[in-house]
Design an enzyme around this catalytic site. Structure first.
Site, PDB file in Angstrom:
ATOM      1  N   LYS A 168       1.268   4.391  -2.855  1.00 58.00           N
ATOM      2  CA  LYS A 168       1.084   5.825  -2.586  1.00 58.00           C
ATOM      3  C   LYS A 168       2.376   6.604  -2.867  1.00 58.00           C
ATOM      4  O   LYS A 168       2.320   7.776  -3.252  1.00 58.00           O
ATOM      5  CB  LYS A 168       0.591   6.029  -1.155  1.00 58.00           C
ATOM      6  CG  LYS A 168      -0.826   5.488  -0.934  1.00 58.00           C
ATOM      7  CD  LYS A 168      -1.841   6.143  -1.854  1.00 58.00           C
ATOM      8  CE  LYS A 168      -3.267   5.679  -1.629  1.00 58.00           C
ATOM      9  NZ  LYS A 168      -4.246   6.344  -2.495  1.00 58.00           N
ATOM     10  N   TYR A 223       0.845  -1.208   0.000  1.00 56.50           N
ATOM     11  CA  TYR A 223       0.000   0.000   0.000  1.00 56.50           C
ATOM     12  C   TYR A 223       0.878   1.256   0.000  1.00 56.50           C
ATOM     13  O   TYR A 223       0.681   2.164  -0.809  1.00 56.50           O
ATOM     14  CB  TYR A 223      -0.932   0.010   1.221  1.00 56.50           C
ATOM     15  CG  TYR A 223      -1.694   1.323   1.354  1.00 56.50           C
ATOM     16  CD1 TYR A 223      -2.739   1.619   0.477  1.00 56.50           C
ATOM     17  CD2 TYR A 223      -1.365   2.262   2.332  1.00 56.50           C
ATOM     18  CE1 TYR A 223      -3.433   2.825   0.572  1.00 56.50           C
ATOM     19  CE2 TYR A 223      -2.046   3.466   2.439  1.00 56.50           C
ATOM     20  CZ  TYR A 223      -3.077   3.746   1.553  1.00 56.50           C
ATOM     21  OH  TYR A 223      -3.753   4.949   1.651  1.00 56.50           O
TER      22      TYR A 223
HETATM   23  N1  LIG Z   1      -8.626   6.830   5.674  1.00 53.71           N
HETATM   24  C1  LIG Z   1      -7.320   6.976   5.805  1.00 53.71           C
HETATM   25  O1  LIG Z   1      -6.758   6.797   6.908  1.00 53.71           O
HETATM   26  C2  LIG Z   1      -6.486   7.383   4.618  1.00 53.71           C
HETATM   27  C3  LIG Z   1      -5.194   7.873   4.862  1.00 53.71           C
HETATM   28  C4  LIG Z   1      -4.400   8.262   3.790  1.00 53.71           C
HETATM   29  C5  LIG Z   1      -4.889   8.172   2.497  1.00 53.71           C
HETATM   30  N2  LIG Z   1      -6.140   7.702   2.275  1.00 53.71           N
HETATM   31  C6  LIG Z   1      -6.604   7.609   0.872  1.00 53.71           C
HETATM   32  O2  LIG Z   1      -7.791   8.373   0.738  1.00 53.71           O
HETATM   33  C7  LIG Z   1      -8.553   7.858  -0.356  1.00 53.71           C
HETATM   34  C8  LIG Z   1      -9.998   7.738   0.105  1.00 53.71           C
HETATM   35  O3  LIG Z   1     -10.052   6.813   1.162  1.00 53.71           O
HETATM   36  P1  LIG Z   1     -11.126   6.904   2.345  1.00 53.71           P
HETATM   37  O4  LIG Z   1     -10.376   6.941   3.602  1.00 53.71           O
HETATM   38  O5  LIG Z   1     -12.127   7.942   2.067  1.00 53.71           O
HETATM   39  O6  LIG Z   1     -11.721   5.430   2.221  1.00 53.71           O
HETATM   40  P2  LIG Z   1     -13.218   4.902   2.055  1.00 53.71           P
HETATM   41  O7  LIG Z   1     -14.129   5.567   3.012  1.00 53.71           O
HETATM   42  O8  LIG Z   1     -13.085   3.405   2.076  1.00 53.71           O
HETATM   43  O9  LIG Z   1     -13.608   5.387   0.578  1.00 53.71           O
HETATM   44  C9  LIG Z   1     -13.025   4.825  -0.546  1.00 53.71           C
HETATM   45  C10 LIG Z   1     -13.808   5.267  -1.761  1.00 53.71           C
HETATM   46  O10 LIG Z   1     -13.206   4.687  -2.935  1.00 53.71           O
HETATM   47  C11 LIG Z   1     -14.216   3.989  -3.662  1.00 53.71           C
HETATM   48  N3  LIG Z   1     -13.646   2.835  -4.324  1.00 53.71           N
HETATM   49  C12 LIG Z   1     -12.945   1.811  -3.769  1.00 53.71           C
HETATM   50  N4  LIG Z   1     -12.648   0.898  -4.704  1.00 53.71           N
HETATM   51  C13 LIG Z   1     -13.180   1.352  -5.873  1.00 53.71           C
HETATM   52  C14 LIG Z   1     -13.242   0.841  -7.183  1.00 53.71           C
HETATM   53  N5  LIG Z   1     -12.676  -0.334  -7.509  1.00 53.71           N
HETATM   54  N6  LIG Z   1     -13.872   1.562  -8.140  1.00 53.71           N
HETATM   55  C15 LIG Z   1     -14.467   2.742  -7.825  1.00 53.71           C
HETATM   56  N7  LIG Z   1     -14.447   3.275  -6.599  1.00 53.71           N
HETATM   57  C16 LIG Z   1     -13.820   2.580  -5.642  1.00 53.71           C
HETATM   58  C17 LIG Z   1     -15.240   3.570  -2.617  1.00 53.71           C
HETATM   59  O11 LIG Z   1     -16.522   3.439  -3.210  1.00 53.71           O
HETATM   60  P3  LIG Z   1     -17.254   2.060  -3.553  1.00 53.71           P
HETATM   61  O12 LIG Z   1     -16.942   1.083  -2.470  1.00 53.71           O
HETATM   62  O13 LIG Z   1     -18.695   2.466  -3.634  1.00 53.71           O
HETATM   63  O14 LIG Z   1     -16.706   1.674  -4.883  1.00 53.71           O
HETATM   64  C18 LIG Z   1     -15.250   4.803  -1.702  1.00 53.71           C
HETATM   65  O15 LIG Z   1     -16.117   5.788  -2.214  1.00 53.71           O
HETATM   66  C19 LIG Z   1      -7.895   6.542  -0.767  1.00 53.71           C
HETATM   67  O16 LIG Z   1      -7.132   6.750  -1.928  1.00 53.71           O
HETATM   68  C20 LIG Z   1      -6.990   6.213   0.416  1.00 53.71           C
HETATM   69  O17 LIG Z   1      -5.878   5.453   0.033  1.00 53.71           O
HETATM   70  C21 LIG Z   1      -6.959   7.313   3.312  1.00 53.71           C
END
Ligand SMILES: NC(=O)c1ccc[n+]([C@@H]2O[C@H](COP(=O)([O-])OP(=O)(O)OC[C@H]3O[C@@H](n4cnc5c(N)ncnc54)[C@H](OP(=O)(O)O)[C@@H]3O)[C@@H](O)[C@H]2O)c1
Length: 253
Positions: free
Chosen positions: A149, A145
């Site tokens: 990133k 992961y």
């Molecule tokens: N939360 C953290 O701690 C954190 C920290 C650093 C970076 N990030 C990054 O922030 C971004 C958003 O994450 P989040 O924390 O908001 O997570 P989240 O709540 O799990 O949201 C992820 C989003 O991506 C969509 N998604 C996942 N797989 C997909 C696919 N194959 N096709 C289309 N859409 C897809 C999901 O929608 P569906 O399931 O409806 O498809 C959901 O809307 C990610 O890139 C993650 O790596 C998160």
């Protein structure tokens, strides 16, 4: 003016979509879950009197990335938020290979493809690539992961520099959040999530940072200090620290 947000059915993407709607952007919101997307579109359109369209797709598939771009063609896209992503946690030899391959397709190939397609067709505006603080150093126990990133962080920062040098009026920002309380950890199989900032706090820092022309956005004071520590401390200290942090999430420590 149109803003496109991938991964808008939940978490940070959903909160960024709400802010962009409040700023008067018409929205195209992409993710797999139709019901969540449709409900969000309805709520945003009603509250902010903008148009909001759900685009249901699996962005780990190349054809769906191309379909999304084709759907947006001819519209006045001024903001593209490249946010959809997923994680996988665990010791390298124990993580599920299929889940890991899907993560590599989504976090690397698809984000790359969408970035290339949208930056190629946008005449001006803003692109936000959502990386992570995991991009700044190795992340043992969440190795792949972090590597995905790091790829996006380097690609995004380099291309932003290229565009500035070329005078292309598309600003590329990279968002690098620490822990954010969303469904991300559950989807990644994290048994003991660390506490994190709220998705709305992260989204606000992201959107306003992007419009202010920041190239790398790290939401939160603690997180900015952590970034500084990674820059200053030797890897011999950072690697065991990172192993411990990821190990805590797995319940090893
Ligand atoms: N939360 C953290 O701690 C954190 C920290 C650093 C970076 N990030 C990054 O922030 C971004 C958003 O994450 P989040 O924390 O908001 O997570 P989240 O709540 O799990 O949201 C992820 C989003 O991506 C969509 N998604 C996942 N797989 C997909 C696919 N194959 N096709 C289309 N859409 C897809 C999901 O929608 P569906 O399931 O409806 O498809 C959901 O809307 C990610 O890139 C993650 O790596 C998160």
């Amino acid at each position: 003016m149109v803003a496109v947000v991938t991964g808008a059915s939940d978490g940070i993407g959903m909160e960024m979509a709400k802010i962009l709607g409040s700023l008067g952007f018409d929205l195209i919101l992409a993710a797999r879950r139709e019901k969540e997307l449709s409900q969000l579109c309805y709520a945003i359109a009603k509250k902010f009197h903008v148009s909001a369209q759900a685009f249901v797709c699996d962005l780990s598939k190349e054809e769906d990335c191309r379909r999304l771009h084709a759907y947006c063609k001819g519209r006045d896209v001024r903001v593209f938020i490249n946010n959809a992503g997923r994680g996988v946690i665990g010791p390298f030899l124990e993580t599920d290979l299929d889940a890991e391959m899907e993560m590599l397709r989504l976090n690397i190939l698809s984000t790359h493809l969408l970035f290339k397609l949208f930056s190629g067709s946008m005449e001006n505006g803003f692109i936000l690539n959502v990386a992570s603080m995991a991009a700044f150093q190795e992340t043992p126990l969440m190795a792949a992961y972090g590597a995905t990133k790091a790829y996006l962080y380097h690609l995004s920062s380099s291309v932003n520099y290229e565009f500035r040098k070329q005078g292309k009026p598309v600003h590329v920002a990279t968002l690098c959040p620490g822990s954010v309380a969303t469904g991300f950890d559950k989807a990644a199989g994290v048994p003991h999530p660390l506490s994190g900032m709220s998705a709305s706090e992260c989204a606000e820092a992201a959107i306003y940072g992007m419009f202010r022309g920041r190239s790398v956005i790290i939401p939160g004071t603690k997180e900015k200090l952590a970034r500084l520590a990674v820059k200053l401390l030797p890897r011999e200290i950072i690697l065991p620290m990172e192993y411990r942090i990821q190990g805590k999430k797995l319940g090893i420590f």
